[in-house]
Scaffold this active site. Structure first.
Site, PDB file in Angstrom:
ATOM      1  N   PRO A 177      25.098  39.338  -9.248  1.00  0.00           N
ATOM      2  CG  PRO A 177      25.218  37.023  -9.590  1.00  0.00           C
ATOM      3  CD  PRO A 177      25.403  38.337 -10.297  1.00  0.00           C
ATOM      4  CB  THR A 179      24.433  38.487  -1.632  1.00  0.00           C
ATOM      5  OG1 THR A 179      23.362  37.887  -2.376  1.00  0.00           O
ATOM      6  CG2 THR A 179      24.100  39.951  -1.366  1.00  0.00           C
ATOM      7  CG  ASP A 180      24.041  33.917  -5.388  1.00  0.00           C
ATOM      8  OD1 ASP A 180      23.918  33.098  -4.468  1.00  0.00           O
ATOM      9  OD2 ASP A 180      23.140  34.160  -6.198  1.00  0.00           O
ATOM     10  CB  ILE A 181      29.912  36.733  -6.478  1.00  0.00           C
ATOM     11  CG1 ILE A 181      29.227  36.369  -7.803  1.00  0.00           C
ATOM     12  CG2 ILE A 181      31.422  36.794  -6.663  1.00  0.00           C
ATOM     13  CD1 ILE A 181      29.309  37.450  -8.863  1.00  0.00           C
ATOM     14  N   GLY A 184      30.393  33.013  -1.849  1.00  0.00           N
ATOM     15  CA  GLY A 184      31.371  32.031  -2.319  1.00  0.00           C
ATOM     16  C   GLY A 184      32.789  32.408  -1.936  1.00  0.00           C
TER      17      GLY A 184
END
Length: 409
Positions: A177, A179-181, A184
């Site tokens: 994932p 774009t999630d990581i 962050g």
């Protein structure tokens, strides 16, 4: 390389002294909190009573009933459980935020305002508060009210248009994932920069990033091509949009990733594979020519690379100073000697699951080393400890627990 004697017993990283309240769940917000905690911040993870972070229910896989996904994303944090729909739950949280440096949230656009925890309210309570917001599309613009998921962000940021085997194949997203990581990581960078400013001015500020922008950030090369040519780049498999050969090449028993893109490495590689005559071929004489004739180039290379195994080629190419490597699966990566030497797989003691493995911190500070010294918390594990530190009495805490505003492990 650090020895066991060099490892700190508690986190003394460069952000030691920073107090963070994490109001976040699943991945993007917790990834930000994880990185700050690894660098020394005291991160207090606030979860909803009863069920906690949604990733606690990402099962299987589990270790002794504990979600492997949750434990991966929440190590080095202390955890409390609050019911923010109750007046006492909000009272507790506001007390924590009075002297916090940072709050992280990744809820939908109006959730914090409905709870009375929006930035304008909290900065009145604490002018030094850094208010970090991570959302699907950011807090401004026509999509600000949309919910966001990694899959959607990968598609809309252009990433899926350039990922895959070719333009006539189904769309493919990056496996992790991403774009999630990345959101962050960007948030942790933004918080660290805002904290540096706060140390000079005493004032906090909003820090706002999104999965959408995280995806766009990965398109530097492809966007450069689009700006320059007016043509949208297409998927190239493992190949590079600007250099060749820079991709996976088939070998006798698998694949080798080959980085022979610049002219010096190209010429060294030709000597290694005993094909120096290709340098006289007009189709391959320059990078521009090799890009134009990439399919023919790959065919020429694979006739030679298929004569040896991947391990042999990696050894020969690296000896010649040419960047090359195998394609490892996740378990092979965990066992690779460089992974181990860089302490990127570590053991952590969990109160219920026992000894569990986690990924190490990717940034090494040699003057102020951080460490992974705490497993992910049980739901409400540190509620009492954190509330006592905030100035509440045992009697207060018992009342909160009895009323359901606070949950203890």
């Amino acid at each position: 390389m650090h020895t066991d004697r060099d490892k700190p017993t508690k986190n003394s990283g460069p952000l030691s002294g920073m107090k963070v309240v994490e109001l976040a769940h699943i991945m993007a917000g917790p990834a930000c909190g994880l990185l700050l905690a690894d660098m020394g911040a005291d991160v207090i993870k606030v979860e909803k009573t009863g069920s906690g972070d949604d990733s606690r229910r990402f099962l299987p896989p589990d270790i002794q009933g504990e979600s492997a996904a949750y434990m991966m994303m929440n190590r080095n944090k202390r955890g409390i459980a609050l019911d923010l729909k109750q007046t006492d739950g909000k009272r507790v949280l506001k007390k924590l935020l009075e002297n916090a440096d940072v709050v992280i949230e990744n809820y939908r656009h109006d959730t914090m305002a409905r709870l009375g925890l929006d930035y304008d309210t909290l900065r009145t309570l604490n002018p030094g508060l850094i208010y970090c917001e991570i959302s699907g599309f950011g807090r401004t613009g026509p999509y600000r009210e949309r919910g966001g998921f990694d899959l959607i962000a990968q598609g809309m940021s252009g990433l899926m248009s350039v990922t895959g085997e070719g333009p006539d194949r189904p769309p493919v997203k990056a496996g992790p994932p991403i774009t999630d990581i990345t959101a962050g990581i960007l948030a942790a960078m933004g918080v660290s920069a805002a904290y540096a400013s706060k140390l000079q001015t005493g004032l906090g500020q909003r820090v706002d990033t999104s999965l959408f922008e995280a995806g766009i950030t990965h398109t530097f090369w492809q966007s450069a091509i689009g700006f320059a040519t007016g043509v949208a780049p297409q998927p190239l498999g493992s190949a590079h949009p600007l250099n060749a050969p820079y991709q996976a090449i088939a070998t006798l028993d698998g694949w080798v990733n080959l980085g022979a893109a610049n002219q010096a490495n190209w010429e060294r590689m030709l000597k290694v594979i005993d094909a120096t005559h290709l340098n006289e071929d007009e189709r391959f004489a320059s990078n521009a020519a090799r890009m134009q004739h990439r399919s023919e180039l790959v065919a020429e290379l694979e006739t030679r690379f298929r004569q040896r195994k991947t391990e042999q080629w990696v050894s020969l190419l690296n000896q010649a100073g040419i960047p090359a490597g195998p394609i490892l699966d996740i378990l092979q990566m965990h066992q690779d000697p460089q992974t181990i030497a860089r302490e990127m797989v570590v053991d952590v003691e969990h109160p219920r699951a026992g000894t569990v493995k986690s990924l190490g911190t990717p940034v090494k500070f040699h003057g102020t080393p951080g460490c992974i010294h705490r497993a992910a918390p049980l739901l409400g594990q540190h509620s009492r400890e954190v509330l006592l530190e905030a100035g509440f009495t045992d009697e207060d805490i018992e009342g909160f627990v009895a009323g359901g505003a606070v949950q203890t492990a």
